[in-house]
Design a protein around this motif. Structure first.
Motif, PDB file in Angstrom:
ATOM      1  N   TYR A  92      -4.203   0.316  -9.142  1.00 42.49           N
ATOM      2  CA  TYR A  92      -5.078   1.481  -9.022  1.00 42.49           C
ATOM      3  C   TYR A  92      -4.487   2.606  -9.872  1.00 42.49           C
ATOM      4  O   TYR A  92      -3.381   3.080  -9.614  1.00 42.49           O
ATOM      5  CB  TYR A  92      -5.192   1.905  -7.557  1.00 42.49           C
ATOM      6  N   GLU A 103       8.133   5.095   0.642  1.00 43.33           N
ATOM      7  CA  GLU A 103       7.282   4.125   1.350  1.00 43.33           C
ATOM      8  C   GLU A 103       5.931   3.947   0.674  1.00 43.33           C
ATOM      9  O   GLU A 103       5.164   3.053   1.035  1.00 43.33           O
ATOM     10  CB  GLU A 103       7.027   4.569   2.799  1.00 43.33           C
TER      11      GLU A 103
ATOM     12  N   HIS B  73      -3.109   6.561   1.944  1.00 47.28           N
ATOM     13  CA  HIS B  73      -2.335   6.573   3.188  1.00 47.28           C
ATOM     14  C   HIS B  73      -1.523   7.863   3.328  1.00 47.28           C
ATOM     15  O   HIS B  73      -1.001   8.387   2.344  1.00 47.28           O
ATOM     16  CB  HIS B  73      -1.365   5.384   3.237  1.00 47.28           C
ATOM     17  N   ARG B  74      -1.446   8.344   4.534  1.00 47.39           N
ATOM     18  CA  ARG B  74      -0.515   9.424   4.879  1.00 47.39           C
ATOM     19  C   ARG B  74       0.023   9.115   6.262  1.00 47.39           C
ATOM     20  O   ARG B  74      -0.607   8.405   7.044  1.00 47.39           O
ATOM     21  CB  ARG B  74      -1.223  10.789   4.843  1.00 47.39           C
ATOM     22  N   HIS B  75       1.208   9.667   6.548  1.00 42.58           N
ATOM     23  CA  HIS B  75       1.829   9.353   7.835  1.00 42.58           C
ATOM     24  C   HIS B  75       1.289  10.204   8.974  1.00 42.58           C
ATOM     25  O   HIS B  75       1.338   9.794  10.128  1.00 42.58           O
ATOM     26  CB  HIS B  75       3.352   9.510   7.743  1.00 42.58           C
ATOM     27  N   VAL B  82      -1.704   9.635  -0.428  1.00 43.54           N
ATOM     28  CA  VAL B  82      -1.660   9.111  -1.798  1.00 43.54           C
ATOM     29  C   VAL B  82      -2.240   7.700  -1.786  1.00 43.54           C
ATOM     30  O   VAL B  82      -2.232   7.025  -0.753  1.00 43.54           O
ATOM     31  CB  VAL B  82      -0.229   9.084  -2.377  1.00 43.54           C
ATOM     32  N   PRO B  83      -2.750   7.266  -2.936  1.00 45.27           N
ATOM     33  CA  PRO B  83      -3.343   5.921  -2.952  1.00 45.27           C
ATOM     34  C   PRO B  83      -2.298   4.819  -2.850  1.00 45.27           C
ATOM     35  O   PRO B  83      -1.171   4.990  -3.322  1.00 45.27           O
ATOM     36  CB  PRO B  83      -4.054   5.861  -4.303  1.00 45.27           C
ATOM     37  N   VAL B  84      -2.679   3.717  -2.232  1.00 42.22           N
ATOM     38  CA  VAL B  84      -1.877   2.498  -2.297  1.00 42.22           C
ATOM     39  C   VAL B  84      -2.204   1.909  -3.669  1.00 42.22           C
ATOM     40  O   VAL B  84      -3.297   1.396  -3.880  1.00 42.22           O
ATOM     41  CB  VAL B  84      -2.266   1.527  -1.169  1.00 42.22           C
ATOM     42  N   ARG B  85      -1.292   2.040  -4.634  1.00 42.72           N
ATOM     43  CA  ARG B  85      -1.625   1.700  -6.021  1.00 42.72           C
ATOM     44  C   ARG B  85      -1.437   0.227  -6.341  1.00 42.72           C
ATOM     45  O   ARG B  85      -2.038  -0.303  -7.264  1.00 42.72           O
ATOM     46  CB  ARG B  85      -0.804   2.563  -6.977  1.00 42.72           C
ATOM     47  N   GLN B  86      -0.555  -0.437  -5.589  1.00 46.23           N
ATOM     48  CA  GLN B  86      -0.411  -1.891  -5.738  1.00 46.23           C
ATOM     49  C   GLN B  86      -0.292  -2.471  -4.337  1.00 46.23           C
ATOM     50  O   GLN B  86       0.199  -1.794  -3.447  1.00 46.23           O
ATOM     51  CB  GLN B  86       0.784  -2.272  -6.613  1.00 46.23           C
ATOM     52  N   ARG B 502       9.594   4.858   8.743  1.00 44.47           N
ATOM     53  CA  ARG B 502       8.168   5.193   8.749  1.00 44.47           C
ATOM     54  C   ARG B 502       7.330   4.005   8.279  1.00 44.47           C
ATOM     55  O   ARG B 502       7.840   3.107   7.612  1.00 44.47           O
ATOM     56  CB  ARG B 502       7.907   6.356   7.783  1.00 44.47           C
ATOM     57  N   TYR B 503       6.040   4.066   8.551  1.00 43.53           N
ATOM     58  CA  TYR B 503       5.118   3.034   8.059  1.00 43.53           C
ATOM     59  C   TYR B 503       5.251   2.946   6.542  1.00 43.53           C
ATOM     60  O   TYR B 503       5.307   3.952   5.842  1.00 43.53           O
ATOM     61  CB  TYR B 503       3.671   3.378   8.440  1.00 43.53           C
ATOM     62  N   ASN B 504       5.261   1.719   6.059  1.00 49.34           N
ATOM     63  CA  ASN B 504       5.568   1.445   4.661  1.00 49.34           C
ATOM     64  C   ASN B 504       4.410   0.651   4.062  1.00 49.34           C
ATOM     65  O   ASN B 504       4.033  -0.393   4.601  1.00 49.34           O
ATOM     66  CB  ASN B 504       6.871   0.624   4.669  1.00 49.34           C
ATOM     67  N   VAL B 505       3.856   1.144   2.957  1.00 48.72           N
ATOM     68  CA  VAL B 505       2.712   0.436   2.374  1.00 48.72           C
ATOM     69  C   VAL B 505       3.138  -0.559   1.307  1.00 48.72           C
ATOM     70  O   VAL B 505       2.296  -1.263   0.740  1.00 48.72           O
ATOM     71  CB  VAL B 505       1.649   1.391   1.761  1.00 48.72           C
ATOM     72  N   ILE B 506       4.421  -0.635   0.998  1.00 47.81           N
ATOM     73  CA  ILE B 506       4.867  -1.519  -0.092  1.00 47.81           C
ATOM     74  C   ILE B 506       5.179  -2.915   0.405  1.00 47.81           C
ATOM     75  O   ILE B 506       4.877  -3.903  -0.237  1.00 47.81           O
ATOM     76  CB  ILE B 506       6.167  -1.021  -0.757  1.00 47.81           C
TER      77      ILE B 506
END
Lengths: 221, 583
Positions: A92, A103, B73-75, B82-86, B502-506
């Motif tokens: 994206y 994170e 996503h934001r905490h 910010v966007p989840v870019r990958q 924290r929650y992790n989007v990666i």
């Protein structure tokens, strides 16, 4: 059109291995040919030498077995960067671009091609000619950068991905770790060999399926 | 915009729930059904050449193209997203079959108390002892009502497993903590791997009750009640993130699609990206979609079924302005509420023997439910619910697994020392995995992002999501349990304790995202009624895990299917005969 660049390497470094030309036609390199010219899709010959050397520092060839040089990792990376992945066709990339918590992962604007060009500029055009200790020091100073993290990930990918992607030449990476590659069945083996090594001889997807695969990097970027 | 010929039922999404509903409709009624799938067609032949870790497991070739649409996503509501870019923490699929093509195949029934969790927790602990921000609630449907539909879904897929509770009778070797089943599993359990064998022996010795993971990877050749025959699993180790090359893993394309293709009243249109549900005066009139060429269409329909992945279900309701957006500050509104994921944890464990871990299948493994739901927990230390702990052998592939080392083994994660250590530890590392219940909280929800847009310029879905103290306690409990089990398996546990991060989007966690269009007993507390019918738009049905008010420990697919079949009965037996609000 860009001038066609070649990476010239001793054929013995790659073993007898299947490579794919720019025209996507497979041809087999023979070890006895002395040196071979591998057509490059993205890098210049000089850039390829810099990256090949950096990969070799990350995954060195040593007493524990072959490394990035023998596996042809730079050829793998060259093809990834030339393909849709290198152009961020599957990331994206709409703005605004803002820094965030770790994170949230890489939030930068640069695609892998741009990141590599920046990284090569930092390493310097003569990186491959520096003494090994200096090469290691330079990479250590870059460990936290996005470029280094990509390079490290790509080196491992080039070591252990199916050879249709350009690395893992002669299945050297799979032999190193005892991975047999894709196989049609382990039905008779899964509940056997408990506690003992079971290491069937590695074979590539093409060898198993008897037809060439369609690597994603060959899709138009 | 081209107007198309009307159909009776338009289904948005060609995955598990959409095709399951379609199959019930066309085989039991005379309505015409059109399923709109934004991705490409898929067939078994596509999967023969996909045993390639790089393209499928690393580059994620079967997933939605994140360049076209993602989430932000934001905490917390104080942060900007910010966007989840990958891709990272979850993997939405695309194409016919959706995520049901690349899934792992774990097929759990939820425990009965999940469906009445608010009532259950209040009775067990007292309202005063529950976290103030807890948003769990009852579903409006009970396990007993869903049991026949669970069984129907299990037969369709031929789920492999061993019953531990047949009509109240506990059976050794199955999960004795499971909800009572009316029937034994359609096929016997999958074979053992070395790791799963060691886990079973160790946990038994420690007094726990191990059982084989219920699997949509068939353990043997099976013909389902629709007459679809599929082969048993060959343990090739290419399951999660791959389509099954032989069709042993149940996927919509190898179970439902062969039946649907025989019906002239069913049509499937691929490359059709539904962008709005069109409605007026509390009634859906059809859907608006864009095809692969960028041309726009209006598809009129008497009934609309929204059956895409949780993310798109919720986003499409927002974009279509259907329902009342949730306002966390006021505690009002329902759309987007009760976003849950799944709590992952456990520990890495290290062996001095090879595991031959390249062999496996998505669901090869053993697990214990001795602390599933609220089993064995008093709640006094604030831990109300845990989950299952397991050892899985889903086929270890070399790119992802190279470099797994005990901490402190190598200073750097590259170079000669790292290479030597990685080779030494190769094939000697396993994971004890927590699949933990994720309860819902008032502050975790979905809405539309104010800045980022998809390829059409429509706003992205925004997650506001973080872990709470309860999830950290779950991870700490699961770590301690793993540390107890590891030595009994002959392994050493990784001394790194869970970090309360924290929650992790990666990092990949699981593709189990629930909530946002939850079901419930009243329009004030839910988006859809207990039959999955939208409270405000009664000719709109919203299927899938978006309807779950909270997540159980188990993976959601089987329950999403059971609830779909429950809803299909309501549509067919009640609604189509006399269209009205059913609750």
């Amino acid at each position: 059109m860009k001038r066609r660049e070649f990476l010239t390497i001793p054929a013995s470094a790659l073993g007898g291995t299947l490579l794919y030309t720019l025209a996507r036609e497979p041809f087999r390199l023979q070890a006895q040919e002395g040196t071979v010219k591998v057509p490059l899709r993205f890098f210049t010959a000089g850039e390829a030498r810099v990256i090949a050397t950096a990969c070799e520092r990350i995954f060195p060839s040593d007493a524990n077995g072959p490394g990035a040089k023998e596996a042809g990792v730079v050829i793998y990376i060259d093809r990834q960067l030339a393909g849709p992945y290198g152009a961020d066709k599957y990331r994206y990339t709409k703005g605004p671009f803002v820094d965030s918590y770790p994170e949230h992962g890489y939030q930068g604007k640069e695609n892998p091609r741009e990141t590599y060009h920046q990284g090569i500029a930092k390493l310097g055009n003569n990186f491959d000619e520096l003494p090994v200790a200096e090469q290691i020091q330079k990479l250590q100073s870059m460990e936290k950068t996005h470029f280094f993290q990509l390079l490290r990930a790509h080196t491992i990918e080039g070591m252990f991905s199916d050879p249709m992607h350009g690395g893992n030449a002669g299945l050297i990476g799979w032999q190193l770790v005892g991975f047999p590659g894709p196989r049609m069945s382990y039905k008779e083996d899964i509940d056997q060999h408990f506690g003992a090594e079971f290491r069937p001889k590695p074979a590539s997807l093409e060898q198993i399926m008897r037809r060439p695969g369609k690597p994603w990097e060959d899709e138009k970027a | 915009m081209t107007n198309l010929k009307p159909v009776d039922v338009a289904i948005i999404g060609g995955g598990w729930t959409g095709l399951a509903m379609a199959k019930e409709l066309v085989s039991r009624t005379s309505v015409s059904v059109l399923a709109l799938e934004r991705g490409a067609p898929r067939t078994l032949a596509d999967y023969a050449m996909d045993m390639d870790e790089l393209d499928y497991a690393i580059r994620l070739r079967m997933m939605q193209n994140i360049a076209e649409e993602t989430i932000t996503h934001r905490h917390s509501a104080r942060d900007s997203a910010v966007p989840v870019r990958q891709y990272g923490s979850f993997h939405p699929g695309t194409g016919v079959g959706g995520a049901g093509e690349h899934w792992t195949g774990m097929c759990f029934r939820f425990m009965p108390d999940i469906f009445t969790l608010r009532t259950h927790l209040t009775e067990k602990h007292g309202a005063a002892h529950l976290p103030a921000d807890l948003a769990v609630q009852d579903w409006g449907v009970t396990y007993d009502q869903l049991e026949p539909h669970y069984w129907y879904a299990e037969q369709m897929m031929g789920v492999s497993g061993k019953a531990g509770n047949l009509g109240g009778k506990l059976i050794d070797g199955g999960n004795i903590f499971e909800s009572p089943r009316s029937q034994e599993y359609p096929t016997p359990p999958l074979k053992h791997s070395y790791a799963s064998f060691l886990f079973k022996e160790a946990t038994r010795k420690l007094g726990y009750h191990p059982y084989p993971t219920p699997a949509a990877n068939l353990s043997e050749n099976f013909t389902n009640p629709d007459g679809v025959t599929r082969p048993g699993c060959v343990y090739c180790g290419h399951c999660s993130r791959f389509g099954c090359m032989i069709g042993a893993k149940s996927q919509p394309t190898n179970t439902l699609l062969p039946v649907l293709r025989k019906h002239k009243s069913f049509q499937l249109r691929t490359g059709s990206w539904v962008r709005r549900i069109v409605h007026e005066n509390g009634r859906a009139t059809g859907v608006q979609f864009t095809d692969a060429n960028g041309d726009e269409f209006f598809q009129p329909a008497e009934t609309v079924v929204l059956a895409s992945f949780t993310l798109n279900n919720v986003r499409l309701l927002y974009l279509s302005k259907i329902g009342t957006p949730y306002d966390p500050a006021a505690g009002k509104g329902t759309l987007g509420r009760n976003l849950t994921h799944q709590v992952q944890g456990g520990a890495r464990i290290f062996f001095d023997k090879p595991l031959n871990a390249f062999m496996g299948a998505g669901c090869v493994g053993q697990r214990i439910s001795d602390y599933d739901g609220g089993n064995g927990l008093t709640g006094e230390d604030g831990l109300l619910r845990l989950g299952m702990l397991s050892a899985n052998s889903n086929g270890e592939l070399p790119i992802a697994s190279f470099g797994a080392l005990p901490p402190g083994t190598s200073k750097a994660n590259w170079g000669a020392e790292w290479k030597a250590a990685s080779l030494q530890w190769r094939d000697r590392v396993a994971q004890l995995s927590l699949a933990g219940e994720h309860m819902s909280y008032r502050q975790n929800y979905m809405d539309l992002d104010p800045s980022y847009t998809d390829k059409f310029g429509d706003p992205l879905l925004r997650f506001t999501l973080n872990w709470t103290d309860h999830e950290y306690k779950q991870q700490e409990f699961a770590y301690d349990l793993s540390a107890k089990i590891a030595p009994a398996m002959g392994a050493k546990v990784d001394p790194t304790r869970p970090s309360r991060a924290r929650y992790n989007v990666i990092q990949y966690q699981s593709t189990h995202i629930q909530g946002g269009a939850m079901m419930g007993a009243t329009p004030e507390t839910s988006v859809v009624n207990p039959y999955l019918q939208h409270w405000d738009v009664p000719n709109l049905w919203v299927l899938g895990a978006s309807s779950f008010p909270q997540n159980a420990s188990g993976n959601p697919t089987l329950t999403a299917l059971a609830v779909t079949y429950w809803a299909a009965d309501a549509v067919i037996n009640k609604y189509l005969k006399h269209p009205r609000r059913l609750a």
